[in-house]
Write a protein that holds these residues in place. Sequence first.
Motif, PDB file in Angstrom:
ATOM      1  N   LEU A   1      -1.787   1.370  -4.589  1.00 45.24           N
ATOM      2  CA  LEU A   1      -0.930   0.191  -4.499  1.00 45.24           C
ATOM      3  C   LEU A   1       0.321   0.403  -5.347  1.00 45.24           C
ATOM      4  O   LEU A   1       0.236   0.845  -6.489  1.00 45.24           O
ATOM      5  CB  LEU A   1      -1.696  -1.033  -5.006  1.00 45.24           C
ATOM      6  CG  LEU A   1      -1.204  -2.417  -4.601  1.00 45.24           C
ATOM      7  CD1 LEU A   1      -1.262  -2.604  -3.088  1.00 45.24           C
ATOM      8  CD2 LEU A   1      -2.047  -3.488  -5.297  1.00 45.24           C
ATOM      9  N   ASP A   2       1.471   0.102  -4.771  1.00 42.63           N
ATOM     10  CA  ASP A   2       2.745   0.090  -5.493  1.00 42.63           C
ATOM     11  C   ASP A   2       3.109  -1.355  -5.822  1.00 42.63           C
ATOM     12  O   ASP A   2       3.110  -2.206  -4.928  1.00 42.63           O
ATOM     13  CB  ASP A   2       3.865   0.704  -4.651  1.00 42.63           C
ATOM     14  CG  ASP A   2       3.853   2.222  -4.664  1.00 42.63           C
ATOM     15  OD1 ASP A   2       3.261   2.798  -5.595  1.00 42.63           O
ATOM     16  OD2 ASP A   2       4.433   2.829  -3.750  1.00 42.63           O
ATOM     17  N   ILE A   3       3.418  -1.616  -7.087  1.00 40.58           N
ATOM     18  CA  ILE A   3       3.880  -2.940  -7.501  1.00 40.58           C
ATOM     19  C   ILE A   3       5.314  -2.800  -8.000  1.00 40.58           C
ATOM     20  O   ILE A   3       5.572  -2.098  -8.980  1.00 40.58           O
ATOM     21  CB  ILE A   3       2.981  -3.535  -8.597  1.00 40.58           C
ATOM     22  CG1 ILE A   3       1.543  -3.665  -8.094  1.00 40.58           C
ATOM     23  CG2 ILE A   3       3.498  -4.900  -9.040  1.00 40.58           C
ATOM     24  CD1 ILE A   3       0.567  -4.177  -9.132  1.00 40.58           C
ATOM     25  N   PHE A   4       6.236  -3.434  -7.316  1.00 42.26           N
ATOM     26  CA  PHE A   4       7.652  -3.376  -7.673  1.00 42.26           C
ATOM     27  C   PHE A   4       7.995  -4.594  -8.527  1.00 42.26           C
ATOM     28  O   PHE A   4       7.680  -5.730  -8.158  1.00 42.26           O
ATOM     29  CB  PHE A   4       8.515  -3.350  -6.413  1.00 42.26           C
ATOM     30  CG  PHE A   4       8.247  -2.174  -5.523  1.00 42.26           C
ATOM     31  CD1 PHE A   4       8.922  -0.975  -5.698  1.00 42.26           C
ATOM     32  CD2 PHE A   4       7.302  -2.259  -4.502  1.00 42.26           C
ATOM     33  CE1 PHE A   4       8.661   0.118  -4.881  1.00 42.26           C
ATOM     34  CE2 PHE A   4       7.032  -1.177  -3.680  1.00 42.26           C
ATOM     35  CZ  PHE A   4       7.719   0.022  -3.870  1.00 42.26           C
ATOM     36  N   LEU A   5       8.627  -4.344  -9.661  1.00 36.35           N
ATOM     37  CA  LEU A   5       8.981  -5.419 -10.582  1.00 36.35           C
ATOM     38  C   LEU A   5      10.478  -5.702 -10.561  1.00 36.35           C
ATOM     39  O   LEU A   5      11.289  -4.807 -10.308  1.00 36.35           O
ATOM     40  CB  LEU A   5       8.573  -5.053 -12.015  1.00 36.35           C
ATOM     41  CG  LEU A   5       7.096  -4.745 -12.274  1.00 36.35           C
ATOM     42  CD1 LEU A   5       6.896  -4.431 -13.754  1.00 36.35           C
ATOM     43  CD2 LEU A   5       6.201  -5.897 -11.857  1.00 36.35           C
ATOM     44  N   LYS A   6      10.832  -6.948 -10.829  1.00 35.86           N
ATOM     45  CA  LYS A   6      12.230  -7.282 -11.091  1.00 35.86           C
ATOM     46  C   LYS A   6      12.578  -6.640 -12.431  1.00 35.86           C
ATOM     47  O   LYS A   6      11.947  -6.936 -13.442  1.00 35.86           O
ATOM     48  CB  LYS A   6      12.416  -8.796 -11.187  1.00 35.86           C
ATOM     49  CG  LYS A   6      11.950  -9.568  -9.968  1.00 35.86           C
ATOM     50  CD  LYS A   6      11.911 -11.054 -10.272  1.00 35.86           C
ATOM     51  CE  LYS A   6      11.245 -11.844  -9.176  1.00 35.86           C
ATOM     52  NZ  LYS A   6      11.044 -13.259  -9.527  1.00 35.86           N
ATOM     53  N   SER A   7      13.555  -5.760 -12.443  1.00 36.15           N
ATOM     54  CA  SER A   7      13.809  -4.977 -13.645  1.00 36.15           C
ATOM     55  C   SER A   7      15.288  -4.714 -13.857  1.00 36.15           C
ATOM     56  O   SER A   7      16.082  -4.744 -12.912  1.00 36.15           O
ATOM     57  CB  SER A   7      13.058  -3.636 -13.559  1.00 36.15           C
ATOM     58  OG  SER A   7      13.354  -2.814 -14.671  1.00 36.15           O
ATOM     59  N   LYS A   8      15.639  -4.435 -15.114  1.00 36.80           N
ATOM     60  CA  LYS A   8      17.000  -4.018 -15.440  1.00 36.80           C
ATOM     61  C   LYS A   8      17.250  -2.580 -15.001  1.00 36.80           C
ATOM     62  O   LYS A   8      18.385  -2.127 -14.964  1.00 36.80           O
ATOM     63  CB  LYS A   8      17.236  -4.128 -16.952  1.00 36.80           C
ATOM     64  CG  LYS A   8      17.209  -5.543 -17.496  1.00 36.80           C
ATOM     65  CD  LYS A   8      17.441  -5.545 -18.997  1.00 36.80           C
ATOM     66  CE  LYS A   8      17.404  -6.954 -19.575  1.00 36.80           C
ATOM     67  NZ  LYS A   8      17.600  -6.944 -21.046  1.00 36.80           N
TER      68      LYS A   8
ATOM     69  N   ALA B   1      -8.790   2.442   1.771  1.00 38.74           N
ATOM     70  CA  ALA B   1      -8.264   2.007   0.478  1.00 38.74           C
ATOM     71  C   ALA B   1      -8.917   0.684   0.109  1.00 38.74           C
ATOM     72  O   ALA B   1      -8.259  -0.343  -0.020  1.00 38.74           O
ATOM     73  CB  ALA B   1      -6.746   1.875   0.542  1.00 38.74           C
ATOM     74  N   LEU B   2     -10.246   0.718  -0.052  1.00 39.25           N
ATOM     75  CA  LEU B   2     -11.005  -0.521  -0.261  1.00 39.25           C
ATOM     76  C   LEU B   2     -10.633  -1.210  -1.571  1.00 39.25           C
ATOM     77  O   LEU B   2     -10.398  -2.419  -1.607  1.00 39.25           O
ATOM     78  CB  LEU B   2     -12.502  -0.214  -0.230  1.00 39.25           C
ATOM     79  CG  LEU B   2     -13.065   0.268   1.120  1.00 39.25           C
ATOM     80  CD1 LEU B   2     -14.551   0.576   0.996  1.00 39.25           C
ATOM     81  CD2 LEU B   2     -12.826  -0.785   2.197  1.00 39.25           C
TER      82      LEU B   2
ATOM     83  N   TYR C   1       0.838  -1.197   0.000  1.00 37.44           N
ATOM     84  CA  TYR C   1       0.000   0.000   0.000  1.00 37.44           C
ATOM     85  C   TYR C   1       0.874   1.249   0.000  1.00 37.44           C
ATOM     86  O   TYR C   1       2.001   1.248   0.481  1.00 37.44           O
ATOM     87  CB  TYR C   1      -0.857   0.068   1.266  1.00 37.44           C
ATOM     88  CG  TYR C   1      -1.973  -0.940   1.356  1.00 37.44           C
ATOM     89  CD1 TYR C   1      -2.976  -0.999   0.396  1.00 37.44           C
ATOM     90  CD2 TYR C   1      -2.039  -1.823   2.430  1.00 37.44           C
ATOM     91  CE1 TYR C   1      -4.010  -1.920   0.503  1.00 37.44           C
ATOM     92  CE2 TYR C   1      -3.066  -2.740   2.546  1.00 37.44           C
ATOM     93  CZ  TYR C   1      -4.041  -2.784   1.583  1.00 37.44           C
ATOM     94  OH  TYR C   1      -5.055  -3.689   1.684  1.00 37.44           O
ATOM     95  N   TYR C   2       0.322   2.334  -0.526  1.00 32.52           N
ATOM     96  CA  TYR C   2       0.908   3.653  -0.287  1.00 32.52           C
ATOM     97  C   TYR C   2      -0.235   4.617   0.017  1.00 32.52           C
ATOM     98  O   TYR C   2      -1.345   4.470  -0.506  1.00 32.52           O
ATOM     99  CB  TYR C   2       1.744   4.128  -1.481  1.00 32.52           C
ATOM    100  CG  TYR C   2       0.939   4.724  -2.614  1.00 32.52           C
ATOM    101  CD1 TYR C   2       0.606   6.084  -2.626  1.00 32.52           C
ATOM    102  CD2 TYR C   2       0.495   3.929  -3.672  1.00 32.52           C
ATOM    103  CE1 TYR C   2      -0.142   6.623  -3.655  1.00 32.52           C
ATOM    104  CE2 TYR C   2      -0.250   4.459  -4.700  1.00 32.52           C
ATOM    105  CZ  TYR C   2      -0.561   5.812  -4.689  1.00 32.52           C
ATOM    106  OH  TYR C   2      -1.311   6.343  -5.705  1.00 32.52           O
ATOM    107  N   GLN C   3       0.013   5.557   0.904  1.00 30.96           N
ATOM    108  CA  GLN C   3      -0.983   6.573   1.245  1.00 30.96           C
ATOM    109  C   GLN C   3      -0.305   7.942   1.296  1.00 30.96           C
ATOM    110  O   GLN C   3       0.841   8.061   1.740  1.00 30.96           O
ATOM    111  CB  GLN C   3      -1.633   6.296   2.609  1.00 30.96           C
ATOM    112  CG  GLN C   3      -2.452   5.027   2.666  1.00 30.96           C
ATOM    113  CD  GLN C   3      -1.716   3.879   3.304  1.00 30.96           C
ATOM    114  OE1 GLN C   3      -0.635   4.048   3.849  1.00 30.96           O
ATOM    115  NE2 GLN C   3      -2.277   2.683   3.235  1.00 30.96           N
ATOM    116  N   VAL C   4      -1.020   8.960   0.845  1.00 28.03           N
ATOM    117  CA  VAL C   4      -0.550  10.338   0.929  1.00 28.03           C
ATOM    118  C   VAL C   4      -1.465  11.069   1.906  1.00 28.03           C
ATOM    119  O   VAL C   4      -2.671  11.181   1.663  1.00 28.03           O
ATOM    120  CB  VAL C   4      -0.580  11.031  -0.450  1.00 28.03           C
ATOM    121  CG1 VAL C   4      -0.080  12.473  -0.317  1.00 28.03           C
ATOM    122  CG2 VAL C   4       0.276  10.263  -1.455  1.00 28.03           C
ATOM    123  N   LYS C   5      -0.911  11.535   3.017  1.00 29.48           N
ATOM    124  CA  LYS C   5      -1.729  12.195   4.039  1.00 29.48           C
ATOM    125  C   LYS C   5      -2.362  13.473   3.491  1.00 29.48           C
ATOM    126  O   LYS C   5      -1.755  14.207   2.720  1.00 29.48           O
ATOM    127  CB  LYS C   5      -0.876  12.508   5.265  1.00 29.48           C
ATOM    128  CG  LYS C   5      -0.521  11.271   6.083  1.00 29.48           C
ATOM    129  CD  LYS C   5       0.159  11.642   7.382  1.00 29.48           C
ATOM    130  CE  LYS C   5       0.438  10.392   8.215  1.00 29.48           C
ATOM    131  NZ  LYS C   5       1.098  10.733   9.503  1.00 29.48           N
TER     132      LYS C   5
END
Length: 304
Positions: A161-168, A202-203, A143-147
């Motif tokens: 939502l942040d999705i981090f990928l395996k990346s070059k 963040a439903l 999750y990410y939230q901005v106050k």
Amino acid sequence: MEYNLTSVSLNYKELMKGVCYGLFSKNTCAFCGKEVSFIKGKKLNDGNHICSECEKNCSAYIDVSRYTKDFLTEHMEYMQKQDKLYKSEVEPLGKGGVNRIINAYNGIIFIDSIGMFEAITPKYSKKNQKELFRYDQIKEFAYYQVKNNSDSGKKYSEAGLDIFLKSKYTADGFKDPLPPSGKVHPYVALIRISFEKDTDNALAAGRAKDHLNELFGRPSETFGGSIKEAFTGTGQERADMKAQAETVKALGGLAKSFLQKDSAAVGQAQENLKMKTQDAVSTALDYGSKYTETADAAERRAWQ
């Protein structure tokens, strides 16, 4: 103190001339050859330019100004293949064959049958090609939230939502000197999906994260899912137990072959044990790799 007003005036004129030249000068798009202005195009890392129309052939999840013409030429070919993959594997499924979690033009479409997902954002909707990401390219998600600092009374101005990928590449677009192993994405390291604006919760992001938890065998964050896992275990735990049982079974087969003094059977049992042990280690380290063959098969069908 005395000022030379003529000199100041000339310097100001030269400065404004330079600003205006930068804003209104015409350059040539390195891809289509059309004229491109500062307003309707971007300058690339190697000094070339790209027009706004040609930029629509690039991913929504990269900043084209960080790259060169040669890189983007190769990238556009990749995007054409992605569009072909989408039309071959996703379009025939229809809405019933995918899991859509979308809120206010942002979201994720999960296509479990091919081990891939589509990230939906307003910027992505303006692109010429569709783009898919593989489950086995996912490194982490959170999750990410901005106050919220406004007077709206809501807790967050933005949540998603942040999705981090395996990346070059790193999340800020620079080449990673130590890229991860396994299925690596050629250029995207981070996908940020803004599910809600001006909200207390963040439903939608929670629903997306719970599906990712299920895909990767992690504990559910919903009440119903937690109750079920209390009896059955998480997907990762069930996969670990199955892999361990297969390893024990293979070990038993090896012991039986030794007792029977069958050299051929011993060799075969040793190879089987090695394979089952490797599978168990792979399952423990990377649950997402279970989708590799599914995604590979989809790409083979689409790209022949």
